[in-house]
Design a protein around this motif. Structure first.
Motif: not given
Length: 347
Positions: A161-186
């Motif tokens: 089964e696939p168990r791959d190595r993932v490389t992210m080379r200084r990937v620029s992301l818009p704010a819509s792709s990064v989400h803060s975990v709510p304080e009351d989240s488990d």
């Protein structure tokens, strides 16, 4: 088992029969499409958050069937992990198969002037090469990456089964792709791993059941000294032991899923203990299955290896049985004589 869950697992089994996974491939797109049409690829996520409804126990019931048919689909990673992380942040859940991972020390996420950059490497990411999206838990942020945002170096587990190595080379992301975990989240890294572990335990339960069924069939068909193997008392005893271990796998995986659904205070201990029990029980099933089958069971031509190699692989993932055994032992020692029974009884 409720009537709804029973109907659901019957539909999944029918899909697995119609779209069998093959040892020659590592991704069953036809089966994934069938599961999507049934409407369960986001099972355990509330409908209000874009999911299929249900809970972890319902997902575990489905995963038991998928494990029995050695289904090559990223159900755990999509439903129990990636979609769960996004739903916890009230983020939109994209269509298609996903995989998910914890960032760890090898990944950095930084914000500058409202833009985000992620950089680093993830190892042994399940199904990364076929995933349309990668969801990363980086501290108290959930990051959604598209397939073109990272590079893949293919790898596999013992089962192929696939168990791959993932490389992210200084990937620029818009704010819509990064989400803060709510304080009351488990949401925590520990719970992320536990959800993956519960999924693997359910799949191991299904794979163990298949190994038992194959061993019963082989023992009734294969003759030795003029008698079926199943006529020998020693073989009967071994198969009876297998049946007991299969039931143990099913029971502990079921109750570990319930511990997460009910948010029991002792869920960490219960999941860890369940991983230890499942690892030992499923490992015993795999060992006896190969003893019953003899040399033929180790060959690529025989399907027994499809379930036993998965059992061996899955017991080492999401913490692994050995590490969990150390955790259970440490918790028992910390509890002391007076606290041991309350710990075991979940009080």
């Amino acid at each position: 088992m409720s009537e709804i869950i029973e109907a659901l697992t019957e539909a999944v089994e029918d899909a697995c029969v119609r779209h069998p996974s093959s040892a020659d491939t590592n991704w069953n797109a036809a089966l994934w499409s069938a599961l999507d049409q049934i409407g369960i690829t986001l099972l355990s996520i509330d409908e209000e958050e874009g999911g299929s409804g249900g809970d972890v126990s319902a997902a575990a019931a489905v995963l038991e069937v998928l494990g029995e048919y050695c289904a090559e689909v990223p159900f755990v990673e999509t439903a129990l992990q990636g979609a769960w992380l996004l739903a916890s942040c009230r983020a939109e859940i994209p269509a298609g198969p996903m995989t998910a991972a914890v960032a760890g020390s090898g990944v950095t996420l930084a914000e500058e002037s409202g833009a985000w950059t992620i950089d680093g490497e993830l190892t042994r990411v399940p199904w990364a090469r076929i995933a349309e999206h990668l969801v990363v838990l980086a501290g108290r942020h959930v990051v959604l990456l598209g397939r073109n945002d990272f590079e893949i170096e293919a790898g596999t587990n013992v089962a192929g089964e696939p168990r791959d190595r993932v490389t992210m080379r200084r990937v620029s992301l818009p704010a819509s792709s990064v989400h803060s975990v709510p304080e009351d989240s488990d949401v925590t890294e520990e719970l992320f791993v536990a959800r993956g572990a519960v999924g693997r335990m359910a799949m191991s339960s299904g794979a163990s059941r298949r190994a038992l069924r194959m061993s019963l069939a082989y023992a009734s068909e294969r003759t030795q000294f003029g008698r079926p193997l199943g006529a020998f008392q020693s073989v009967q005893h071994q198969i009876a032991r297998m049946a007991g271990e299969v039931m143990l796998c099913k029971t502990v995986s079921k109750f570990s899923a319930m511990a997460l659904d009910e948010k029991e205070p002792s869920w960490q201990f219960e999941v860890a203990a369940a991983q230890v029990s499942t690892g030992e029980a499923a490992g015993t099933v795999a060992k006896i299955a190969h003893q019953v089958h003899g040399a033929i069971g180790f060959t690529e031509e025989h399907d027994l290896r499809l379930c036993t190699t998965r059992i061996w692989s899955w017991r080492d993932e999401f913490g692994g049985a050995r590490r969990r055994a150390e955790e259970v032992g440490a918790r028992a020692l910390d509890a002391g004589a007076a606290g041991l029974w309350p710990l075991l009884a979940g009080k």
